[in-house]
Write a protein that holds these residues in place. Sequence first.
Motif, PDB file in Angstrom:
ATOM      1  N   LYS A   7       1.021  -1.272   0.097  1.00  0.00           N
ATOM      2  CA  LYS A   7      -0.282   0.084   0.211  1.00  0.00           C
ATOM      3  C   LYS A   7       0.905   0.955  -0.124  1.00  0.00           C
ATOM      4  N   ALA A   8       2.409   0.790   0.855  1.00  0.00           N
ATOM      5  CA  ALA A   8       3.101   2.463   1.126  1.00  0.00           C
ATOM      6  C   ALA A   8       3.173   2.598  -0.086  1.00  0.00           C
ATOM      7  N   PHE A   9       3.979   1.257  -0.791  1.00  0.00           N
ATOM      8  CA  PHE A   9       4.086   1.325  -2.313  1.00  0.00           C
ATOM      9  C   PHE A   9       3.504   1.993  -3.328  1.00  0.00           C
ATOM     10  N   ALA A  10       2.395   1.677  -3.400  1.00  0.00           N
ATOM     11  CA  ALA A  10       1.445   2.059  -4.220  1.00  0.00           C
ATOM     12  C   ALA A  10       0.661   3.595  -4.690  1.00  0.00           C
ATOM     13  N   SER A  11       0.887   4.225  -3.039  1.00  0.00           N
ATOM     14  CA  SER A  11       0.630   5.202  -2.596  1.00  0.00           C
ATOM     15  C   SER A  11       1.660   6.235  -3.519  1.00  0.00           C
ATOM     16  N   ASP A  12       2.764   6.139  -3.324  1.00  0.00           N
ATOM     17  CA  ASP A  12       4.628   6.356  -3.719  1.00  0.00           C
ATOM     18  C   ASP A  12       4.403   6.972  -5.230  1.00  0.00           C
ATOM     19  N   PHE A  13       3.021   5.858  -5.498  1.00  0.00           N
ATOM     20  CA  PHE A  13       3.173   6.129  -7.649  1.00  0.00           C
ATOM     21  C   PHE A  13       2.192   7.458  -8.212  1.00  0.00           C
ATOM     22  N   VAL A  14       1.079   7.837  -7.059  1.00  0.00           N
ATOM     23  CA  VAL A  14      -0.102   8.055  -7.250  1.00  0.00           C
ATOM     24  C   VAL A  14       0.608  10.091  -7.377  1.00  0.00           C
ATOM     25  N   PRO A  15      -0.421  10.931  -7.727  1.00  0.00           N
ATOM     26  CA  PRO A  15       0.012  12.263  -7.233  1.00  0.00           C
ATOM     27  C   PRO A  15      -0.773  12.329  -6.024  1.00  0.00           C
ATOM     28  N   GLU A  16      -1.134  13.437  -5.189  1.00  0.00           N
ATOM     29  CA  GLU A  16      -1.369  13.007  -3.854  1.00  0.00           C
ATOM     30  C   GLU A  16      -2.815  13.166  -3.866  1.00  0.00           C
ATOM     31  N   ARG A  17      -3.277  14.247  -5.245  1.00  0.00           N
ATOM     32  CA  ARG A  17      -4.470  14.145  -4.604  1.00  0.00           C
ATOM     33  C   ARG A  17      -4.872  12.630  -5.046  1.00  0.00           C
ATOM     34  N   LEU A  18      -4.206  11.772  -4.964  1.00  0.00           N
ATOM     35  CA  LEU A  18      -5.533  10.878  -5.867  1.00  0.00           C
ATOM     36  C   LEU A  18      -4.683   9.914  -5.486  1.00  0.00           C
ATOM     37  N   ARG A  19      -3.794   9.468  -3.937  1.00  0.00           N
ATOM     38  CA  ARG A  19      -3.533   8.171  -2.904  1.00  0.00           C
ATOM     39  C   ARG A  19      -4.621   7.980  -2.711  1.00  0.00           C
ATOM     40  N   ALA A  20      -5.791   7.899  -2.057  1.00  0.00           N
ATOM     41  CA  ALA A  20      -6.233   7.051  -1.634  1.00  0.00           C
ATOM     42  C   ALA A  20      -7.256   6.095  -2.923  1.00  0.00           C
ATOM     43  N   SER A  21      -7.129   6.593  -3.753  1.00  0.00           N
ATOM     44  CA  SER A  21      -7.769   5.700  -5.354  1.00  0.00           C
ATOM     45  C   SER A  21      -6.288   4.701  -6.026  1.00  0.00           C
ATOM     46  N   GLY A  22      -5.429   5.652  -6.006  1.00  0.00           N
ATOM     47  CA  GLY A  22      -4.495   4.552  -5.989  1.00  0.00           C
ATOM     48  C   GLY A  22      -3.573   2.493  -5.207  1.00  0.00           C
ATOM     49  N   VAL A  23      -4.760   3.648  -3.594  1.00  0.00           N
ATOM     50  CA  VAL A  23      -4.664   2.427  -2.413  1.00  0.00           C
ATOM     51  C   VAL A  23      -5.794   1.468  -2.866  1.00  0.00           C
ATOM     52  N   GLY A  24      -7.023   2.281  -3.052  1.00  0.00           N
ATOM     53  CA  GLY A  24      -7.805   1.378  -3.937  1.00  0.00           C
ATOM     54  C   GLY A  24      -7.714   0.579  -4.853  1.00  0.00           C
ATOM     55  N   TRP A  25      -7.190   1.511  -5.716  1.00  0.00           N
ATOM     56  CA  TRP A  25      -6.832   0.338  -7.282  1.00  0.00           C
ATOM     57  C   TRP A  25      -5.854  -0.979  -7.072  1.00  0.00           C
ATOM     58  N   TYR A  26      -4.637  -0.960  -5.709  1.00  0.00           N
ATOM     59  CA  TYR A  26      -3.711  -1.364  -5.547  1.00  0.00           C
ATOM     60  C   TYR A  26      -4.551  -3.106  -4.827  1.00  0.00           C
ATOM     61  N   ASN A  27      -5.666  -2.335  -3.641  1.00  0.00           N
ATOM     62  CA  ASN A  27      -6.547  -3.129  -3.013  1.00  0.00           C
ATOM     63  C   ASN A  27      -7.194  -4.356  -3.738  1.00  0.00           C
ATOM     64  N   THR A  28      -8.290  -3.969  -5.338  1.00  0.00           N
ATOM     65  CA  THR A  28      -8.700  -4.277  -5.962  1.00  0.00           C
ATOM     66  C   THR A  28      -8.336  -5.412  -6.871  1.00  0.00           C
ATOM     67  N   THR A  29      -7.169  -5.397  -7.429  1.00  0.00           N
ATOM     68  CA  THR A  29      -6.113  -5.476  -8.266  1.00  0.00           C
ATOM     69  C   THR A  29      -5.750  -7.052  -7.455  1.00  0.00           C
ATOM     70  N   VAL A  30      -4.849  -6.377  -6.323  1.00  0.00           N
ATOM     71  CA  VAL A  30      -4.684  -7.454  -5.446  1.00  0.00           C
ATOM     72  C   VAL A  30      -5.684  -8.677  -4.643  1.00  0.00           C
ATOM     73  N   GLY A  31      -7.114  -8.303  -5.058  1.00  0.00           N
ATOM     74  CA  GLY A  31      -8.026  -9.015  -4.381  1.00  0.00           C
ATOM     75  C   GLY A  31      -8.163 -10.014  -5.025  1.00  0.00           C
ATOM     76  N   LEU A  32      -8.214  -9.534  -6.695  1.00  0.00           N
ATOM     77  CA  LEU A  32      -9.111 -10.383  -7.615  1.00  0.00           C
ATOM     78  C   LEU A  32      -8.067 -11.269  -8.634  1.00  0.00           C
ATOM     79  N   LEU A  33      -6.765 -10.674  -8.352  1.00  0.00           N
ATOM     80  CA  LEU A  33      -5.897 -11.317  -8.721  1.00  0.00           C
ATOM     81  C   LEU A  33      -5.668 -12.756  -6.972  1.00  0.00           C
ATOM     82  N   GLY A  34      -6.057 -12.469  -6.401  1.00  0.00           N
ATOM     83  CA  GLY A  34      -5.883 -13.578  -5.400  1.00  0.00           C
ATOM     84  C   GLY A  34      -7.083 -14.269  -6.112  1.00  0.00           C
ATOM     85  N   LEU A  35      -7.888 -14.277  -6.102  1.00  0.00           N
ATOM     86  CA  LEU A  35      -8.999 -14.669  -6.614  1.00  0.00           C
ATOM     87  C   LEU A  35      -8.808 -15.791  -7.429  1.00  0.00           C
ATOM     88  N   VAL A  36      -8.675 -15.243  -8.055  1.00  0.00           N
ATOM     89  CA  VAL A  36      -8.173 -16.160  -9.821  1.00  0.00           C
ATOM     90  C   VAL A  36      -7.148 -17.743  -9.595  1.00  0.00           C
TER      91      VAL A  36
END
Length: 85
Positions: A7-36
């Motif tokens: 999560k910390a790594f993901a938040s470093d790659f997005v602009p500050e105003r999109l930080r929560a969205s970046g962490v959300g997309w990271y969690n979504t990606t990890v969750g969906l790939l874990g399901l697959v």
Amino acid sequence: MFRSVGKAFASDFVPERLRASGVGWYNTTVGLLGLVANIVAGLLWDRIDHAAVFYYGATFAIMGSMGLLVLVPGDRTTTPSRRPE
């Protein structure tokens, strides 16, 4: 421990105003790939054998390690560079 680092790594790659969205997309990606991965593992266990799941995991672990070695840039020297005095 690893999820918080990701999560910390993901938040470093997005602009500050999109930080929560970046962490959300990271969690979504990890969750969906874990399901697959779990669905594939279950199918391998049921249709082939329990050993196939471990071969599947080992194969992707090796591929991931090779991908890290090839795709992650960085200085690969073993000693830090020093200025001559």
